[in-house]
Enzyme design. Structure first.
Site, PDB file in Angstrom:
ATOM      1  N   LYS A 212      36.247  44.419  34.754  1.00  0.00           N
ATOM      2  CA  LYS A 212      37.210  43.429  34.245  1.00  0.00           C
ATOM      3  C   LYS A 212      36.514  42.582  33.184  1.00  0.00           C
ATOM      4  O   LYS A 212      35.648  41.764  33.492  1.00  0.00           O
ATOM      5  CB  LYS A 212      37.720  42.530  35.375  1.00  0.00           C
ATOM      6  CG  LYS A 212      38.631  41.413  34.872  1.00  0.00           C
ATOM      7  CD  LYS A 212      39.063  40.476  35.976  1.00  0.00           C
ATOM      8  CE  LYS A 212      39.187  39.043  35.526  1.00  0.00           C
ATOM      9  NZ  LYS A 212      39.744  38.814  34.196  1.00  0.00           N
ATOM     10  N   GLY A 265      28.899  34.923  33.609  1.00  0.00           N
ATOM     11  CA  GLY A 265      29.968  33.952  33.415  1.00  0.00           C
ATOM     12  C   GLY A 265      29.525  32.583  33.868  1.00  0.00           C
ATOM     13  O   GLY A 265      28.332  32.262  33.861  1.00  0.00           O
ATOM     14  N   SER A 266      30.470  31.788  34.307  1.00  0.00           N
ATOM     15  CA  SER A 266      30.170  30.399  34.649  1.00  0.00           C
ATOM     16  C   SER A 266      29.572  30.267  36.041  1.00  0.00           C
ATOM     17  O   SER A 266      29.836  31.085  36.939  1.00  0.00           O
ATOM     18  CB  SER A 266      31.435  29.542  34.553  1.00  0.00           C
ATOM     19  OG  SER A 266      32.276  29.766  35.677  1.00  0.00           O
ATOM     20  N   THR A 267      28.800  29.216  36.222  1.00  0.00           N
ATOM     21  CA  THR A 267      28.177  28.940  37.523  1.00  0.00           C
ATOM     22  C   THR A 267      29.238  28.697  38.589  1.00  0.00           C
ATOM     23  O   THR A 267      29.130  29.211  39.708  1.00  0.00           O
ATOM     24  CB  THR A 267      27.257  27.714  37.404  1.00  0.00           C
ATOM     25  OG1 THR A 267      26.212  28.001  36.468  1.00  0.00           O
ATOM     26  CG2 THR A 267      26.631  27.369  38.743  1.00  0.00           C
ATOM     27  N   GLY A 268      30.268  27.934  38.250  1.00  0.00           N
ATOM     28  CA  GLY A 268      31.302  27.629  39.228  1.00  0.00           C
ATOM     29  C   GLY A 268      31.997  28.878  39.742  1.00  0.00           C
ATOM     30  O   GLY A 268      32.218  29.032  40.955  1.00  0.00           O
ATOM     31  N   VAL A 269      32.350  29.780  38.836  1.00  0.00           N
ATOM     32  CA  VAL A 269      33.011  31.022  39.241  1.00  0.00           C
ATOM     33  C   VAL A 269      32.083  31.849  40.118  1.00  0.00           C
ATOM     34  O   VAL A 269      32.499  32.394  41.152  1.00  0.00           O
ATOM     35  CB  VAL A 269      33.464  31.825  38.005  1.00  0.00           C
ATOM     36  CG1 VAL A 269      33.930  33.225  38.407  1.00  0.00           C
ATOM     37  CG2 VAL A 269      34.573  31.097  37.269  1.00  0.00           C
ATOM     38  N   GLU A 293      24.321  36.297  36.076  1.00  0.00           N
ATOM     39  CA  GLU A 293      23.698  35.388  35.103  1.00  0.00           C
ATOM     40  C   GLU A 293      24.778  34.395  34.716  1.00  0.00           C
ATOM     41  O   GLU A 293      25.881  34.784  34.326  1.00  0.00           O
ATOM     42  CB  GLU A 293      23.183  36.178  33.902  1.00  0.00           C
ATOM     43  CG  GLU A 293      22.333  35.342  32.943  1.00  0.00           C
ATOM     44  CD  GLU A 293      23.141  34.753  31.817  1.00  0.00           C
ATOM     45  OE1 GLU A 293      23.341  33.512  31.828  1.00  0.00           O
ATOM     46  OE2 GLU A 293      23.578  35.499  30.940  1.00  0.00           O
ATOM     47  N   CYS A 327      24.466  31.995  26.129  1.00  0.00           N
ATOM     48  CA  CYS A 327      23.908  31.401  27.351  1.00  0.00           C
ATOM     49  C   CYS A 327      22.542  30.800  27.076  1.00  0.00           C
ATOM     50  O   CYS A 327      22.111  29.879  27.762  1.00  0.00           O
ATOM     51  CB  CYS A 327      23.791  32.466  28.445  1.00  0.00           C
ATOM     52  SG  CYS A 327      25.348  33.244  28.875  1.00  0.00           S
ATOM     53  N   GLU A 425      26.401  21.935  30.534  1.00  0.00           N
ATOM     54  CA  GLU A 425      26.541  23.038  29.589  1.00  0.00           C
ATOM     55  C   GLU A 425      27.840  22.869  28.814  1.00  0.00           C
ATOM     56  O   GLU A 425      28.917  22.805  29.402  1.00  0.00           O
ATOM     57  CB  GLU A 425      26.533  24.376  30.326  1.00  0.00           C
ATOM     58  CG  GLU A 425      26.585  25.562  29.379  1.00  0.00           C
ATOM     59  CD  GLU A 425      26.633  26.897  30.103  1.00  0.00           C
ATOM     60  OE1 GLU A 425      25.997  27.844  29.630  1.00  0.00           O
ATOM     61  OE2 GLU A 425      27.321  26.976  31.148  1.00  0.00           O
TER      62      GLU A 425
END
Length: 543
Positions: A212, A265-269, A293, A327, A425
């Protein structure tokens, strides 16, 4: 069946073309850009080797010209994710049992297709849909993707040839099995090469994949899929779907055959995904591999012995190439007081000379940020900085989204080293600088280490070797990729394996053997050549 242990073509980094005026590659790329802009294509999902279209469509538009329509893509739902999993599981046995050198040949061919007939197309698609200039597209979509494919073949062979010793009367060996199940590749918008590497590195080791991509990268993902299929990738090995994140996750992370995730992708996700996997751990046949990462708050630290012009260039390139949407981009800097006036003037001069506009004009150094959501987020930080007494904007601070999502390269100078833009970020062309007392270098090293939760990339710039040694040791956990007298971007496959720790991810080093080892499950085989026939050991014998 052949029993040879094959050598593979030596992996060599793909030369970067320069696209100078009059060059053949510039002419070819401009022609391809014009051709692709003139078309409106309909991009399907690819499930089990079949192009899958739906009636629900999303638009594909250049971030630098959001009124222009490049094409549409078919939006799927949970049923398509299920179909992709079924296709991956159906293809699994044949793919896993294919000789490794046959799998390798497919990806080596894909590399050659990208290096030759598809080079202009993959670069043009990245320039149009992700708003990368010609050079940034070349080092990413062409060269880095080619490098990933070639070097991963070499690493795979090395993994397969690593074998244990055998003692007298014993024959030991290790086989590297694909994971038991399917792997989910969830890829970002900002690097076409990352989007291509996450599924292919997994597939190279005999796994099948549900992929995806970010919706804003679908246009170039479609070209990659075209290349993979032309290279001979069998149906169902990599299945490409365009489904919302939550809907995809509901299916993927509840499936008993889920074997791993390869994520950027993002840390939260990523943290939410990790939590979901933990909550569902009882559902899976095996413990899933979790590789991710997740970004950074990357730094450049200058020592008072550094060359000011080198610092200026490292910041101008490191912070503002590809609009800071890397990144690894330099988003915070620490400049000693003794050189600040020189560095400040040099940066202001550099930024004043940077042209901003569409990627089709090769004179533009800066292009658009990826979408309106990113634009609005960055504008909010800039506007808050304008209102704050804790900071000063010394360059940029302007923006316009009437035609494209353009934000001028912006430099914020913070009085407080813990000001929000020094810590969070932003993922855009905004650099925050803290000017420190040139006599407090070691204290500043500790400040750099403690300011951010991230630990992806960082740089120390100095002539004094003791200062370099001090920073290297004090910042040992602050960056997974550490640079000395260079910008903190530009990792090259085979030269600087890429990844960070802390909130930046699992540090499984894309572009190295380390990463490929995450996608196999070794089986040790011990064969006794002459098995014992008596349970008694010699120590049991009488004197």
């Amino acid at each position: 069946m052949s029993n040879a242990i094959y050598k593979v073509p030596a992996a060599i980094n793909e030369p970067v073309l320069n696209y100078a005026p009059g060059s053949a590659e510039r002419k070819a790329l401009k022609a391809k850009l014009q051709e692709m802009r003139s078309q409106v294509i309909d991009v399907p999902m690819y499930i089990g080797g079949e192009a899958v279209h739906t009636n629900k469509k999303g638009d594909l538009r250049p971030p630098h010209d959001h009124q222009h329509l490049l094409g549409t893509y078919s939006i799927g739902d949970g049923s398509h994710v299920t179909a992709a999993i079924n296709a991956a599981m159906k293809a699994k046995d044949a793919w896993a049992n294919m000789e490794w050198e046959q799998r390798a040949s497919i990806f080596l061919k894909a590399a050659e297709l990208l290096a030759g007939p598809y080079r202009a197309k993959i670069n043009a698609s990245t320039m149009l849909a992700q708003s990368k200039n010609a050079y940034q597209a070349e080092i990413d979509a062409a060269c880095e993707m080619i490098d990933f494919l070639r070097f991963n073949v070499e690493y795979a062979r090395e993994i397969y040839t690593q074998q244990p010793i055998s003692s007298k009367g014993i024959y030991n060996r290790v086989e590297q099995r694909p994971l038991e199940g399917f792997v989910f590749a969830l890829t970002p918008f900002n690097f076409t090469a990352i989007a291509g590497n996450l599924p292919t590195s997994v597939a190279m080791m005999g796994n099948t994949v549900v992929w995806k991509p970010a919706f804003t990268q679908i246009y170039s993902a479609n070209v990659l899929m075209e290349v993979f299929m032309e290279a001979g990738l069998p149906a169902g090995v990599i299945n490409l779907v365009y489904v919302g994140g939550a809907e995809t996750g509901d299916v993927i992370f509840s499936h008993p055959d889920f074997a791993g995730i390869h994520f950027t992708g993002s840390t939260g996700v990523f943290q939410d995904i990790w939590k979901t996997i933990g909550n569902n751990i009882h559902k899976y046949k095996s413990y899933p591999r979790i590789v991710g990462e997740t970004g950074g708050k990357d730094f450049i630290l200058a020592h008072h012995s550094a060359n000011p012009q080198e610092v200026i260039t490292a910041l101008s390139r490191g912070a503002f190439e590809y609009q800071g949407q890397k990144c690894s981009a330099a988003s915070r800097a620490y400049i000693p007081s003794n050189m600040w006036d020189t560095v400040k003037q040099g940066l202001i001069t550099d930024l004043a000379s940077m042209k901003m506009g569409p990627t089709e004009d090769f004179e533009n150094f800066v292009n658009a940020v990826i979408d309106e959501k990113s634009f609005d987020k960055l504008v909010s930080y800039i506007e808050n900085a304008k209102k704050s007494s804790e900071v000063e904007i010394i360059a940029g601070g302007t923006y316009d989204k009437s035609k494209g999502y353009f934000i001028a390269p912006t430099i914020i100078v913070a009085k407080d080293p813990k000001y929000v833009t020094m810590c969070e970020e932003l993922f855009g062309p905004v650099l925050t600088i803290y000017v420190y007392d040139a006599n407090k270098f070691e204290e500043t090293c500790e400040l750099v280490d403690s300011t951010s939760t991230y630990a992806l990339t960082g740089s120390i710039m100095a002539k004094d070797r003791y200062a370099i040694q001090t920073a290297t040791k004090k910042l040992v956990n602050a960056a997974g990729n550490f640079y000395i007298n260079d910008k903190c971007t530009g990792a090259v496959v085979g030269q600087q394996p890429f990844g960070g720790a802390r909130a930046s991810g699992t540090n499984d080093k894309a572009g190295s053997l380390i990463n490929l080892l995450r996608w196999v499950s070794p089986r040790t085989i011990k064969e006794a050549l002459v098995p014992p026939t008596d349970y008694r050991y010699s120590f049991l014998d009488k004197e």
